[in-house]
Write a protein that holds these residues in place. Structure first.
Motif: not given
Lengths: 169, 461, 481
Positions: B1-7, B11-17, B37-44, B47-53
């Protein structure tokens, strides 16, 4: 996931010949990693330093008649290595004079996929390389788009069409 | 996992909280969770740290565990009438998903028995050998096929057709660029044509269906056909103007033969029957989702597709759509959509301006992120906006079409759509060519979209 | 057949004399006298002659198959001996044919005559009996001699057969050797042609490289061309190939320094001597600028490659010629150590990764052709270098073997050694483990060396080196001071 770095290695003890091979293959360098070695030993040691998570060797061109380890023996040794880096690697032996026994070894033990006679025509070498790289990418199910510009594009397009590797999203 | 994915994950977690800790007094706890959930999903998704599906199914999981009646925290949600968890899960097999599954199965069979290739051959034949007419033929075939198959698979097939033509063209012939751009762009535009053409259409139709508004297969085609046809014409005109051919004639080699094995013939019959029933939905009123189940059932029965093909169907696209739909469901249920709509002082804008603005946002968003995701994020808000009475000047169908079609018009970057990615990978063109034509087509498409909305859709609905 | 006169010879003569007297006195005997000429066939085989012949003068030959080509001669009978005795006693047809080989006379008595003689002339009968006895004794003696002779001949034949078998084996080996020599001779016969055909283009390559150098020199070092280009051109002409590891490192450094440049360009740039890589303000703005810097270097380098390649072709041709036509002139008195020192000097760069130790004694000179001998040293040293990993060690020593007045030079390396099974193969043509330069590409190195040394009555042997590696030992007859 990041796309793997695909390498093309050339092993040839005569420096001017090695230079010529690398020069002929330089069009591939926009998408593939090209490396030259003057002996099997040097190449063998260098391969050990590759990153199994990121690097794959797609193709090795190797001279047969070399001081130290000969081409066929080097390829056999690589065939026995169980490195991910060498999975599915296409091995080409550069030779005009392999004997009967060596040919048998080449096929049975070294997994040589092609013989290339010397001297070669640069265009032919480029086309051969293109074909073998395309074979490798398709056979190893590597996402082909990052490499497509240097591959047989028609085959890759047909492969994409028939195998639905990715879809509208 | 790259740094970009980690960030991105951080961000997604922060978006959720974030909504949970911010003083959002007008929003219920369920709404806050949903916003998270909406913010986290939008960020993910962006930025695609995990595949969109994967993000899609993660959204479903979080909704089931946090926003359903069976949720462990259901008691703490206060006034919120939590729906049964099956409401979220049902999206995985709703009629739109089945409609798409039908499309996938049809495409898998067509590819296996080379029906698509042979059809393209038949259609291309009358177009002769002049560069201009060949280009027109190619675009027409691509658009038509991509209306019923995935845009990506169609592009791959048509690329195999144009690559030999491009290779035969003299070095530096700019027509190569025209060829290489025509296919992905025609596929992107062609996807607009039918409900199964591309996933954003499904998101829109699902949103309408969930509000009790029917959108028959043939009606959709009728609404979008003027835009698709004029869009293709504009693209054709732009391409032959910008990248004319230096040759008077081009070698177009079309070889092949329709397969005549019993299975192939069964495929032709079922394929024709399915498409026929779809486009005549108005006459017999058999819902398209039901018709779609005919190939899903009959192909395996006749052995037209087997385990191998079934396994290689793009199931993850269905997950992606289902997750998007589930998010839309939750946003209605929790009142999040209404809350979001109320954030903006819409009253200051005319309904027409709002509609036009959403079109622009859809096109822009779809340029950078997956079209399905753009539609998923925009459609619930758009629908709520219309439903809340603010957008009284236009019909809810117009709103849905506006976003769905807009999402297919963002195509100026290699990352905009998978067909674009294939075209750029051939090396026949570079991204500046794609950007130039893509921006022009985006603008033209936007004008056509507005014209369709005001001159056609608004008059019908 | 040795003629051993029986002791009864004088008795026979006496009896014969008595018979002669009887012939002169008695008509009965005179009538039965018969003359014969050499060549007359007197009795045919299987004829029922029914007579006994007493030879008085001349010589008769007993033989079988006299009328056929396959005549078997049996015995010669002279005066005093009798023909037809066996028939007479056994009453069988004649066993032999009888041919006169020397003219003479015989007394021919029919069986009835002989039978009657006992009654009518008992004394004559007695003489006859004596003569018969003498004749048979003589003939038996000759038979015994014959047996002994046959046995002796048989023994000789056996021995000859053994010798023949050995000779055939030897011949077979010789034939194989000859076939090989024939092959070489054939190569030898086409080599001059090939050499000519190869040398011409090689010379042309080299000439044209010279012309090209002249032209490019004018173009690249003129007053209007930037100093950088001239320098780059000069460097290219002198450029030696650096090893691939070093190039890889340079390539990495360059790609970090100039991350925007495409990889193929960087790869070419990595060949440039580091001091020629521009810095600061002189860094080219675009690829065109880089090309202007690189191309003069590459032009020089390519000219150098063409030159060294054509040189290599010539060397290859030379060594081929030398191998197939190994007779040479110009034998001189040579101090071998000097030649070895020269060779080490010439090999120079190839010995970069090898440790060389010499241990030379004061040895007498040998008679040889200097060039050829140097070729032997070159082959042996290069073989050793190529058999070893970098960092290997070669020890060269010389001494005088006083017993047989030979100079011995040994080359010991620390390589993998020569397996017992290959000890013969390595001296044969086409045994090759490598493909670098001159002779070595043909796999003729050790084979040529062997031929050269044999011509000088020298030898080349290989044995294990202690503790590891191979030891090649050359011996050459020392010149008497």
């Amino acid at each position: 996931m990041n796309d793997p770095k695909l390498y093309i290695l050339c092993v040839e003890d005569e420096m001017d010949v090695l230079d010529a091979i690398l020069r002929d293959l330089s069009p591939f360098e926009s998408t593939f990693q090209l490396e030259g070695f003057s002996s099997a030993q040097e190449a063998g040691a260098w391969i050990d330093g590759l990153d199994p998570d990121a690097d794959r060797i797609a193709l090795i061109y190797c001279d047969h008649v070399m001081p130290g380890q000969r081409g066929v023996d080097f390829m056999s040794e690589l065939q026995r290595r169980e490195s991910v880096v060498l999975k599915g690697t296409c091995k080409v032996l550069f030779t005009g004079q392999a004997g009967h026994q060596e040919t048998i070894t080449a096929i049975n033990e070294a997994g040589i996929c092609h013989y290339q006679a010397k001297p070669w025509e640069p265009d032919e070498l480029v086309e051969l390389t293109r074909k073998l790289l395309t074979d490798f990418v398709i056979a190893e199910a590597i996402p082909p788009l990052p490499y497509m510009s240097q591959l047989d594009q028609k085959r890759i397009a047909e492969h994409l069409h028939e195998n639905n590797p990715f879809q509208d999203a | 996992m790259t740094k970009k994915h980690l960030i991105a994950i951080l961000l997604g977690t922060v978006g959720f909280l974030l909504p949970l800790v911010l003083p959002l007094e007008t929003l219920s706890l369920a709404g806050k969770i949903n916003l998270g959930i909406f913010l986290m999903a939008a960020i993910f998704w962006i930025l695609e740290p995990i595949p969109i599906y994967a993000t899609s199914v993660l959204v479903m999981l979080m909704q089931i565990f946090l926003l359903s009646a069976e949720s462990p925290i259901a008691g703490a949600l206060g006034d919120f009438q939590a729906p049964a968890y099956t409401l979220y899960l049902n999206t995985l097999a709703n009629s739109i998903i089945i409609l798409f599954l039908g499309g996938f199965v049809l495409a898998a069979g067509a590819v296996k028995y080379q029906l698509d290739r042979n059809l393209s051959r038949i259609i291309l034949k009358p177009f002769g050998t002049k560069p201009g007419s060949i280009l027109m033929g190619l675009m027409l075939v691509t658009a038509l096929l991509s209306g019923f198959m995935s845009n990506t698979a169609t592009t791959a097939m048509m690329m195999a057709v144009i690559l030999p033509i491009a290779a035969a063209a003299p070095e530096g012939d700019r027509f190569r660029i025209a060829l290489a751009l025509s296919i992905p762009f025609a596929a992107n535009i062609g996807g607009i044509l039918t409900p199964i053409g591309t996933p954003p259409n499904a998101i829109a139709i699902n949103a309408l269906v969930s509000r009790g508004i029917d959108m028959p297969f043939s009606s959709w085609m009728g609404y979008t056909a003027p835009l698709v046809i004029s869009g293709l014409a504009a693209l054709w005109f732009i391409l032959i103007r910008m990248y004319p051919s230096s040759q008077a004639r081009l070698p177009l080699q079309l070889e092949g033969k329709f397969q005549t094995s019993p299975k192939a013939i069964a495929l032709y019959v079922i394929f024709a029957l399915t498409v026929l029933l779809w486009v005549t939905e108005k006459l017999h009123e058999i819902p398209s989702g039901l018709v779609a189940f005919i190939p899903v059932a009959l192909f395996p029965v006749f052995g037209i597709i087997e385990r191998k093909e079934i396994r290689s169907l793009p199931w993850e696209v269905l997950w992606l759509m289902a997750g998007g739909m589930a998010l839309g469901v939750a946003m209605n249920q929790t009142g999040l959509a209404v809350w979001l709509v109320e954030l903006v002082p819409w009253a200051a804008m005319s309904p027409m301006m709002i509609l036009a603005a959403f079109g622009v946002v859809a096109i822009l968003l779809a340029t950078f992120i997956a079209n399905t995701v753009a539609a998923t994020l925009l459609i619930p808000i758009m629908m709520t906006l219309v439903g809340s009475g603010i957008g009284d000047g236009f019909a809810i169908q117009t709103a849905a079409l506006m976003v769905a079609v807009g999402a297919s018009l963002g195509m100026s970057l290699p990352i905009s759509t998978p067909p674009n990615a294939i075209a750029i990978s051939t090396g026949l063109l570079n991204s500046s060519h794609m950007l130039r034509v893509g921006v022009v087509i985006g603008l033209v498409g936007y004008v056509l979209l507005l014209a369709s909305a005001f001159l056609i859709w608004n008059l019908i609905f | 057949m040795p003629d051993r006169s029986p002791p009864a010879q004088s008795a026979t003569d006496a009896h014969l004399e008595s018979i002669r007297k009887l012939i002169a006195e008695d008509r009965f005997f005179a009538e039965r006298l018969r003359s014969f000429q050499a060549g007359d066939l007197l009795i045919r085989e299987t004829e029922r002659e029914q007579a006994v012949w007493l030879i008085l003068e001349g010589e008769l030959q007993l033989s079988k198959g006299a009328e056929s080509n396959n005549q078997l001669r049996f015995d010669r009978l002279g005066a005093g001996e009798l023909v037809g005795i066996l028939s007479y006693y056994t009453r069988n047809p004649n066993y032999f044919g009888v041919l006169a080989v020397e003219s003479g006379r015989a007394l021919v008595l029919s069986w009835d005559d002989v039978d009657g003689l006992q009654e009518s002339q008992p004394s004559a009968y007695r003489f006859l009996q004596e003569l018969i006895k003498g004749s048979l004794t003589k003939r038996y003696q000759r038979l015994a001699d014959l047996h002994i002779e046959v046995d002796r001949v048989n023994q000789a034949l056996n021995q000859e057969r053994e010798e023949l078998r050995a000779t055939i084996d030897e011949l077979r080996k010789t034939r194989e050797r000859l076939i090989h020599q024939e092959k070489l001779a054939m190569i030898g016969s086409i080599v001059p042609g090939i050499a000519h055909e190869l040398n011409n283009p090689a010379a042309s390559l080299s000439r044209n490289a010279d012309y090209l150098e002249g032209i490019l020199k004018n173009l690249l070092t003129g007053p209007d061309t930037p100093e950088q280009m001239a320098q780059s051109w000069q460097a290219g002409l002198q450029n030696a190939f650096s090893d691939t590891n070093e190039q890889r490192q340079r390539l990495e450094q360059l790609s970090q320094r100039f991350p925007k440049l495409p990889r193929p360009l960087l790869r070419r740039l990595a060949k440039l001597p580091p001091e020629l890589i521009p810095q600061g303000n002189s860094v080219p703005k675009d690829e065109q600028g880089w090309e202007r810097l690189l191309q003069p270097f590459e032009a020089g380098h390519f000219i150098q490659v063409v030159r060294s390649t054509s040189h290599r072709i010539s060397r290859l041709v030379q060594s081929l010629k030398r191998y197939t036509r190994p007779q040479s002139e110009n034998f001189q008195a040579i101090q071998v150590e000097d030649g070895i020192r020269d060779t080490l000097l010439v090999l120079g760069s190839r010995l970069r990764d090898t440790e060389i130790e010499t241990d030379f004694a004061e040895t007498p000179k040998v008679s040889a052709n200097e060039d050829e001998l140097n070729q032997v040293w070159t082959n042996l040293i290069v073989n050793a270098v190529e058999a070893m990993d970098p960092g290997g060690k070669i020890r060269i020593s010389s001494r005088l073997v006083t017993d047989d007045q030979q100079v011995e030079i040994s080359f010991s390396d620390s390589g993998p050694g020569v397996p017992e099974s290959l000890r013969n193969a390595i001296f044969e043509p086409n045994f090759t483990t490598k493909a670098q330069g001159g002779n070595f590409g043909l796999g003729l190195g050790l084979s040529i060396s062997t031929v050269i040394l044999q011509k000088l009555d020298g030898t080349l042997q290989v044995e294990d080196n202690n503790p590891k590696g191979a030891k090649f030992i050359v011996r050459l007859p020392a010149l008497r001071p």
